[in-house]
Design a protein around this motif. Structure first.
Motif, PDB file in Angstrom:
ATOM      1  N   HIS A 150      31.555  47.368  38.752  1.00  0.00           N
ATOM      2  CA  HIS A 150      31.313  45.942  38.509  1.00  0.00           C
ATOM      3  C   HIS A 150      32.376  45.092  39.197  1.00  0.00           C
ATOM      4  N   ALA A 151      33.620  45.546  39.165  1.00  0.00           N
ATOM      5  CA  ALA A 151      34.691  44.778  39.816  1.00  0.00           C
ATOM      6  C   ALA A 151      34.504  44.759  41.328  1.00  0.00           C
ATOM      7  N   CYS A 152      34.035  45.863  41.900  1.00  0.00           N
ATOM      8  CA  CYS A 152      33.851  45.910  43.357  1.00  0.00           C
ATOM      9  C   CYS A 152      32.658  45.091  43.803  1.00  0.00           C
ATOM     10  N   VAL A 154      30.781  42.631  42.023  1.00  0.00           N
ATOM     11  CA  VAL A 154      30.575  41.265  41.537  1.00  0.00           C
ATOM     12  C   VAL A 154      31.862  40.443  41.611  1.00  0.00           C
ATOM     13  N   ILE A 155      32.921  40.942  40.992  1.00  0.00           N
ATOM     14  CA  ILE A 155      34.137  40.132  40.865  1.00  0.00           C
ATOM     15  C   ILE A 155      34.776  39.901  42.235  1.00  0.00           C
ATOM     16  N   GLN A 156      34.884  40.949  43.048  1.00  0.00           N
ATOM     17  CA  GLN A 156      35.512  40.779  44.358  1.00  0.00           C
ATOM     18  C   GLN A 156      34.684  39.870  45.265  1.00  0.00           C
ATOM     19  N   LYS A 157      33.362  39.952  45.174  1.00  0.00           N
ATOM     20  CA  LYS A 157      32.516  39.088  45.995  1.00  0.00           C
ATOM     21  C   LYS A 157      32.685  37.618  45.608  1.00  0.00           C
ATOM     22  N   HIS A 158      32.744  37.332  44.316  1.00  0.00           N
ATOM     23  CA  HIS A 158      32.943  35.946  43.876  1.00  0.00           C
ATOM     24  C   HIS A 158      34.339  35.447  44.238  1.00  0.00           C
ATOM     25  N   ASP A 159      35.317  36.315  44.141  1.00  0.00           N
ATOM     26  CA  ASP A 159      36.657  35.902  44.544  1.00  0.00           C
ATOM     27  C   ASP A 159      36.729  35.579  46.031  1.00  0.00           C
ATOM     28  N   GLU A 162      35.105  32.147  46.539  1.00  0.00           N
ATOM     29  CA  GLU A 162      35.990  31.063  46.108  1.00  0.00           C
ATOM     30  C   GLU A 162      37.136  30.861  47.097  1.00  0.00           C
TER      31      GLU A 162
END
Length: 429
Positions: A150-152, A154-159, A162
């Motif tokens: 999930h971190a790879c 979703v979170i990294q893509k949104h970061d 931004e």
């Protein structure tokens, strides 16, 4: 609970009453813990399916917290493998060679010759775990979620999005400041172009969904924010209904106002304007063509239906023009004549005819002929058999007759007043 006799039940009640004030020691459960005698029996007695021999409070606690029971934090290994065999074993899968499943439930590609006959490419055995989850873990939607994946994903893509947006805004702000400084210094150094903007932007394919409206990619009934909202046009409770869920108002909220002065006339106006009517005619044409035996369906083959409808309109226009030309050739075209009488062009003439109340010509071109205008296709004011009135001028006792002699026979001869007197004397006698 086991059956108790009346005497045993009485002794149990006496013992329970003695335990409450502390005369008799409290009851002890299987683990050696004392049970409060004031606890109700329906709480201290375990359910029948636990097969408890003595009252306890163990079933009221979190008794599934220890293995083999697991909670939210425990989950089976995804795709874990155990033993790798080098040859086929009896009872294993005939297709892949794993002993943890059979050939019917094998998820491998079906081979032309299975591992049972070739002893090649034996698949390792799967790790099978028995996960007995509690009430909360069964209903947890994130149970078994891989946090690293999930971190790879979703979170990294949104970061990254931004960060790219922040750098792009900073570059635009620097460009504006440099333009202002160049205007203040006329012979100053020209603006240096920044680095490649494409390097600061995220790939358009990854940023496409940010341009969409909402999570589904659609925004309903957009309006200019300076305009008045639909539900504020008419606050009367009996006016047009507004559905807040779909933001739709089908009827006209102000039906009595001038249509040239209002910008909104209800959502139903779009059904009779623009391409909506064209689509409706196309749907009707496809439906009628399907009824007449043509293999046409608007949803299954929209291109075919549209081409058929266009050819139908062209053929219809050709047919109507052919019919019009045929009629004009047969009867002529008055609008195509070079010269027309002045009376027809102006729609008036100098002729004047005067009629009386009966419809007879009194004054005019045909006054000498005294031809009355016919008022019906039947002969009027024509009397027969010496009658002075027409048939149907008298009504009595549900029968029609002549008013002059009061007779109800159509072909009778009129006797005048003498006949009326004779009929009156006959009735009197």
């Amino acid at each position: 609970m086991a059956f108790k006799s009346r005497e045993d039940y009485r002794k149990g009640k006496e013992l329970e009453e003695a335990r409450k004030p502390g005369i008799v020691p409290s009851e002890v459960d299987e683990d050696g813990n004392e049970i409060n005698p004031h606890i109700p029996q329906y709480m201290s007695n375990a359910p029948w399916y636990l097969k408890a021999n003595k009252p306890s409070l163990k079933h009221q606690k979190k008794w599934r917290s220890d293995p083999p029971y697991c909670g939210i934090s425990v989950w089976y290994d995804r795709g874990a493998e155990t033993y790798q065999a080098d040859r086929y074993r009896k009872g294993a899968c005939e297709n892949c060679g794993a002993i943890t499943h059979d050939a019917q439930s094998c998820m491998e590609r079906t081979r032309l010759k299975g591992a049972r006959w070739t002893n090649l490419f034996i698949v390792p055995d799967e790790k099978i775990e028995c996960s007995q989850m509690d009430y909360v873990s069964k209903r947890d939607r994130w149970n078994g979620c891989d946090l690293e994946a999930h971190a790879c994903q979703v979170i990294q893509k949104h970061d990254a999005l931004e960060e790219a947006r922040r750098r792009y805004k900073n570059s635009q702000r620097l460009k504006k400041l440099e333009k202002k400084s160049s205007l203040l210094v006329p012979d100053g150094i020209s603006d240096e172009e920044d680095g490649d903007d494409a390097s600061m932007k995220v790939d358009e394919r990854k940023q496409m969904y940010f341009a969409r409206g909402g999570s589904t990619g659609t925004v309903r009934n957009l309006r200019i924010r300076e305009d008045t909202a639909k539900y504020l046009l008419n606050l009367d409770l009996n006016s047009a209904h507004y559905d807040p869920k779909t933001r739709s108002m089908r009827e006209d909220p102000l039906p009595d106002s001038d249509p040239h002065e209002k910008f909104y006339q209800g959502d139903n106006q779009h059904r009779t304007s623009g391409l909506a009517m064209e689509f409706k005619h196309l749907n009707i044409h496809a439906y009628k063509a399907n009824e007449k035996g043509q293999d046409m369906h608007l949803q299954a083959a929209p291109s075919q239906a549209e081409l058929s409808y266009k050819s139908y309109k062209i053929s219809k226009e050709d047919f109507m023009s052919t019919v019009k030309d045929t009629i004009m050739q047969k009867y002529g075209n008055a609008a195509a004549e070079a010269e027309l009488p002045k009376e027809l062009l102006l729609g008036q003439s100098e002729r004047q005819v005067e009629y009386d109340r009966a419809g007879r010509i009194v004054k005019g071109e045909r006054a000498s002929l005294r031809i009355a205008l016919p008022r019906s296709k039947y002969e009027e004011n024509v009397t027969i058999n010496n009658h002075t009135s027409v048939w149907g001028s008298w009504w009595k006792d549900h029968a029609w007759g002549y008013k002059c002699c009061e007779q109800t026979i159509r072909n009778s001869y009129c006797t005048g007043a003498a006949g009326i007197m004779a009929l009156t004397q006959l009735k009197i006698s």
